[in-house]
Design an enzyme around this catalytic site. Structure first.
Site, PDB file in Angstrom:
ATOM      1  N   LYS A 115       0.889  -1.177   0.000  1.00  0.00           N
ATOM      2  CA  LYS A 115       0.000   0.000   0.000  1.00  0.00           C
ATOM      3  C   LYS A 115       0.918   1.216   0.000  1.00  0.00           C
ATOM      4  O   LYS A 115       1.221   1.807   1.048  1.00  0.00           O
ATOM      5  CB  LYS A 115      -0.917  -0.046   1.223  1.00  0.00           C
ATOM      6  CG  LYS A 115      -2.066   0.967   1.159  1.00  0.00           C
ATOM      7  CD  LYS A 115      -3.071   0.683   2.258  1.00  0.00           C
ATOM      8  CE  LYS A 115      -4.062   1.795   2.454  1.00  0.00           C
ATOM      9  NZ  LYS A 115      -4.964   2.011   1.332  1.00  0.00           N
TER      10      LYS A 115
HETATM   11  C1  LIG Z   1      -6.460   0.334  -4.059  1.00  0.00           C
HETATM   12  C2  LIG Z   1      -7.189  -0.232  -2.894  1.00  0.00           C
HETATM   13  N1  LIG Z   1      -7.747  -1.453  -2.986  1.00  0.00           N
HETATM   14  C3  LIG Z   1      -8.402  -1.999  -1.963  1.00  0.00           C
HETATM   15  C4  LIG Z   1      -8.557  -1.334  -0.766  1.00  0.00           C
HETATM   16  C5  LIG Z   1      -9.291  -1.972   0.369  1.00  0.00           C
HETATM   17  O1  LIG Z   1      -8.388  -2.356   1.369  1.00  0.00           O
HETATM   18  P1  LIG Z   1      -8.825  -2.427   2.893  1.00  0.00           P
HETATM   19  O2  LIG Z   1     -10.052  -3.254   2.946  1.00  0.00           O
HETATM   20  O3  LIG Z   1      -7.670  -3.080   3.561  1.00  0.00           O
HETATM   21  O4  LIG Z   1      -9.061  -1.054   3.340  1.00  0.00           O
HETATM   22  C6  LIG Z   1      -7.995  -0.071  -0.624  1.00  0.00           C
HETATM   23  C7  LIG Z   1      -8.134   0.640   0.661  1.00  0.00           C
HETATM   24  O5  LIG Z   1      -7.397   1.402   1.068  1.00  0.00           O
HETATM   25  C8  LIG Z   1      -7.292   0.494  -1.703  1.00  0.00           C
HETATM   26  O6  LIG Z   1      -6.751   1.714  -1.606  1.00  0.00           O
END
Ligand SMILES: Cc1ncc(COP(=O)(O)O)c(C=O)c1O
Length: 324
Positions: free
Chosen positions: A159
């Site tokens: 991330k």
């Molecule tokens: C690109 C992307 N995909 C998926 C998610 C979902 O991830 P999470 O459920 O861990 O928040 C996020 C959330 O920040 C994201 O930025």
């Protein structure tokens, strides 16, 4: 949603006033996107304030840092404690949590190694990400003309702030054309995800979601929804999915920490299914039962924030709302 501009932000071990939480314009992160971060939530439950799956978020943060060869000064456990300390300092009952590990101020070559690895934790109150209307009626979205990152370019398991340049292109295109969100394909044309949410599709009672290899960020809400769906007896398939499955889906929905579970009403102006959403609604109920502390925390997903909490346990006879 604008910030209130008050409260404390944790920066490299100190709690500073929101207005004073500044970094230098020559910091590496500003020029090269050299940061990894998390987005988690703390919920107000009848037993007290609880962070949802904080351990999973912190693990992903440290995984993201490792991929980018960053070593945060604090250990994962110590930074988890700092998150709890920051929420307590702000006296929030419920909030969004944004820890960020970034390359700071030293020099401005592309090489990030000379720059310090700094850390900050922001918390603020943040409501429905795609708006209350999208939550109630479903979001109108388009398939983006932008693809997610090709394999071996920008690592999507991390991330990383840099990945959000791509997310911004997807989001801006959607908004500019009157949609609330975009769904990106991977570079092979398989369904991938939204700009900041994972994607689920339902057809004939089976729940489908793209796998990690489809250039997604493997979301913690995605994992939660898969677990809850299987608990409820649904079949969940993590599979490469063609774009056109969206158009013939019975239901489709986004999931993410910010978006929680948001139904999708139409894609490219094609209405999804009949408008009935029994599977999405069952999963939303199960999800909100867990995050609101209405059912026992069977998967150990809640971390209580304040001393003296959790309060009285919820009745062990309570069960999650059944899907069927
Ligand atoms: C690109 C992307 N995909 C998926 C998610 C979902 O991830 P999470 O459920 O861990 O928040 C996020 C959330 O920040 C994201 O930025």
């Amino acid at each position: 949603m604008a910030f209130s501009g008050s409260g404390k932000i944790w920066m490299n071990g100190a709690l500073v006033d929101w207005a004073d939480a500044k970094i230098h314009i020559a910091s590496h992160v500003i020029h090269y996107g050299s940061a990894v971060f998390e987005g988690a939530r703390c919920y107000a439950t009848p037993r007290g304030s609880a962070c949802f799956r904080l351990d999973a978020h912190m693990r992903r943060l440290y995984d993201s840092a490792k991929i980018y060869r960053m070593t945060p000064v604090l250990s994962e456990d110590a930074l988890t404690d700092a998150v709890l300390e920051t929420i307590r300092a702000n006296e929030y009952k419920a909030c969004y949590i944004r820890p960020i590990v970034y390359r700071g101020y030293e020099e401005l070559g592309v090489n990030p190694f000379p720059c310090p690895v700094d850390t900050a934790i922001l918390t603020w109150e943040w409501g429905a990400y795609l708006g209350d209307d999208a939550v109630k009626r479903g979001a109108d979205v388009r398939v983006s003309s932008w693809s997610r990152a090709a394999l071996n370019t920008f690592p999507t398991l991390a991330k990383s702030s840099a990945n959000y340049a791509n997310s911004q292109l997807i989001k801006m295109e959607a908004i500019a054309e009157g949609y609330s969100e975009g769904i990106a394909l991977d570079t092979q044309g398989n369904l991938s995800e939204g700009s900041g949410q994972n994607l689920f599709v339902v057809r004939d009672g089976v729940i489908y979601t793209p796998p990690s290899a489809a250039a997604i960020l493997p979301g913690i809400t995605r994992d939660t929804v898969i677990t809850l769906a299987r608990d409820l007896g649904f079949t969940v398939r993590e599979d490469m999915l063609p774009r056109e499955l969206l158009y013939i889906a019975d239901e489709a929905f986004f999931v993410g920490t910010a978006a929680e579970i948001t139904p999708i009403r139409s894609v490219d102006k094609i209405t999804i299914g009949s408008g009935e959403r029994p599977v999405t609604e069952a999963l939303r109920r199960a999800f909100f039962d867990v995050i609101s502390g209405e059912v026992p925390d069977r998967h150990n997903w809640l971390t209580f924030v304040y001393p003296g909490e959790p309060l009285e346990p919820v009745s062990t006879t309570a069960t999650a709302t059944s899907a069927r």
